[in-house]
Design an enzyme around this catalytic site. Structure first.
Site, PDB file in Angstrom:
ATOM      1  N   CYS A 176       0.830  -1.215   0.000  1.00  0.00           N
ATOM      2  CA  CYS A 176       0.000   0.000   0.000  1.00  0.00           C
ATOM      3  C   CYS A 176       0.864   1.265   0.000  1.00  0.00           C
ATOM      4  O   CYS A 176       1.852   1.345   0.728  1.00  0.00           O
ATOM      5  CB  CYS A 176      -0.925  -0.015   1.216  1.00  0.00           C
ATOM      6  N   CYS A 230       0.305   4.912   7.007  1.00  0.00           N
ATOM      7  CA  CYS A 230      -0.337   4.688   8.312  1.00  0.00           C
ATOM      8  C   CYS A 230       0.654   3.969   9.245  1.00  0.00           C
ATOM      9  O   CYS A 230       1.088   2.852   8.932  1.00  0.00           O
ATOM     10  CB  CYS A 230      -1.602   3.860   8.137  1.00  0.00           C
ATOM     11  N   CYS A 274       0.347   0.233  10.319  1.00  0.00           N
ATOM     12  CA  CYS A 274      -0.081  -0.784   9.350  1.00  0.00           C
ATOM     13  C   CYS A 274       1.048  -1.608   8.729  1.00  0.00           C
ATOM     14  O   CYS A 274       1.944  -1.070   8.071  1.00  0.00           O
ATOM     15  CB  CYS A 274      -0.902  -0.142   8.246  1.00  0.00           C
ATOM     16  N   CYS A 277     -16.334  -9.284   5.684  1.00  0.00           N
ATOM     17  CA  CYS A 277     -15.751  -7.994   5.342  1.00  0.00           C
ATOM     18  C   CYS A 277     -14.529  -8.192   4.454  1.00  0.00           C
ATOM     19  O   CYS A 277     -13.599  -8.920   4.808  1.00  0.00           O
ATOM     20  CB  CYS A 277     -15.373  -7.273   6.632  1.00  0.00           C
ATOM     21  N   CYS A 316     -19.463  -6.558   3.668  1.00  0.00           N
ATOM     22  CA  CYS A 316     -18.907  -5.272   4.046  1.00  0.00           C
ATOM     23  C   CYS A 316     -17.583  -5.159   3.300  1.00  0.00           C
ATOM     24  O   CYS A 316     -16.979  -6.179   2.958  1.00  0.00           O
ATOM     25  CB  CYS A 316     -18.716  -5.335   5.549  1.00  0.00           C
ATOM     26  N   CYS A 349     -19.514   1.884   8.843  1.00  0.00           N
ATOM     27  CA  CYS A 349     -18.737   1.244   9.901  1.00  0.00           C
ATOM     28  C   CYS A 349     -17.472   2.077  10.037  1.00  0.00           C
ATOM     29  O   CYS A 349     -16.684   2.171   9.092  1.00  0.00           O
ATOM     30  CB  CYS A 349     -18.420  -0.186   9.469  1.00  0.00           C
ATOM     31  N   ARG A 398     -17.757  -2.956  18.017  1.00  0.00           N
ATOM     32  CA  ARG A 398     -17.006  -4.180  17.717  1.00  0.00           C
ATOM     33  C   ARG A 398     -15.674  -4.246  18.443  1.00  0.00           C
ATOM     34  O   ARG A 398     -14.826  -3.362  18.300  1.00  0.00           O
ATOM     35  CB  ARG A 398     -16.782  -4.299  16.202  1.00  0.00           C
TER      36      ARG A 398
END
Ligand code: SAM
Ligand code: DTB
Ligand code: SF4
Length: 326
Positions: free
Chosen positions: A52, A56, A59, A96, A128, A188, A260
């Protein structure tokens, strides 16, 4: 009844309530709006892993950090279909799909994702997706394909955001959430604790989420999984008490939302998780892997459900089918 507009000060007061009283209050709110002991099980699948372009700090999938994550191109539709069958057999009501993308592009890969959504939806699972930033038009296409919810986390407070991510802004995130809403999808959105943030940041994150109208249908609270090679690799584990406080506060300021208990459960005892359920958590990710990091084994979770007397919430589609059948 209209939803209360919480101030940061009021949320801070809730967060700092003596713990037993806080859990008790959250539990009362929970009972008012939800079925005690009913927990929604979601299954996660990383359909495109690693590589990616974003930065972040938490991550393991960011290309610029040297982690053990292996890059994997977008999965095929049959592969995803098989994974959905397995998730359903394991009791999941929601699946998801996660992609390590900065944003969705209008290309063949997006068409493939739309096919995945259609396929999983036809199996009676709520689908999702979390694919990065989306435009309103892309969100509409996902909705037309049968997507139920879109996950896009704000991750932390507005003030702390720049310390964690520099390649996009808080407003970019809020803008995508807005696009998702406009397309008629359910939202979400949540975040992570344990990244070195202050209590003010935790409260600030809940403040932003609590002010969204409508409030998000689901809010994941993740405990950082500190992965070697990421800038946050040396962060100490989040004390379970902080997790319980965060969940209880989320439950009180987001009364109708599914809260969650997300990443980080592998480091929590069953007793710790029980307190989280008592404080209003009513959703988990089950299955031995989150996106790239391990999660409790399915059988261990089922044992926890048995011991705590938890039941798994049915998929929206299954409930509808039963109503029709009478
Ligand atoms: N690339 C998309 C995006 O960022 O929106 C979707 C996937 S991304 C991995 C989804 C969320 O997972 C992030 O927003 C973050 O809240 C959470 N996450 C990622 N790595 C994590 C970690 N190491 N510990 C806890 N949560 C994490
Ligand atoms: C969310 O808030 N947590 C999930 C889901 N949304 C996509 C992801 C957690 C990822 C944890 C790190 C990993 O396994 O790569
Ligand atoms: Fe990319 Fe999402 Fe990971 Fe950020 S959280 S690096 S956008 S996969």
């Amino acid at each position: 009844m209209s939803i209360k507009n919480w101030t940061k000060e009021e949320i801070m007061e809730v967060y700092n309530t003596p713990l037993m009283e806080l859990i008790y209050r959250a539990s009362e709110v929970h009972k008012q709006h939800h079925t005690i002991g009913e927990v929604q099980i979601s299954s996660l699948l990383s359909i495109k892993t690693g590589g990616c372009p974003e930065d972040c700090a938490y991550c393991p999938q960011a290309a610029r950090y040297h982690t053990e994550v292996k890059v994997h191109k977008l999965m095929s539709v049959p592969e995803v279909s098989e994974a959905a069958d397995n998730a359903k057999a394991g009791g999941a009501s929601r699946m998801c799909l996660g992609a390590a993308w900065r944003e969705v592009r209008d290309n063949k890969d997006f068409d493939k994702v739309l096919d995945m959504v259609k396929t999983i939806n036809s199996k009676g699972l709520e689908v999702c997706a979390t694919l990065g930033m989306v435009t309103e038009d892309q969100a509409k296409k996902l909705a037309e394909a049968g997507l139920y919810a879109y996950n896009h986390n704000i991750d932390t407070s507005e003030e702390n955001y720049n310390n964690i991510i520099s390649t996009r802004t808080y407003d970019d995130r809020l803008n995508t959430i807005d696009n998702v809403r406009k397309a008629g999808l359910t939202v979400c959105s949540g975040g992570i604790i344990g990244m070195g943030e202050s209590e003010k940041d935790r409260v600030g994150m809940l403040y932003t989420l609590s002010l969204l109208r409508p409030q998000p249908e689901s809010v994941p609270i993740n405990a950082l999984v500190a992965v070697e090679g990421t800038p946050l690799e040396d962060q100490p584990p989040v004390p379970i008490w902080d997790m319980v406080r965060m969940i209880a506060t989320a439950r009180i300021v987001l009364p109708k939302t599914a809260v969650r208990l997300s990443a980080g459960r592998l480091s929590m005892s069953m007793e710790g998780q029980a307190l989280c359920f008592m404080a209003g958590a009513n959703s988990i990710f089950a299955g031995e892997k989150l996106l790239t990091t391990p999660n409790p084994l399915y059988n261990q979770d089922m044992e926890m459900f048995r011991i705590l007397g938890l039941t798994s919430k049915k998929a929206f589609a299954d409930v509808k089918a039963e109503e029709v059948a009478g």
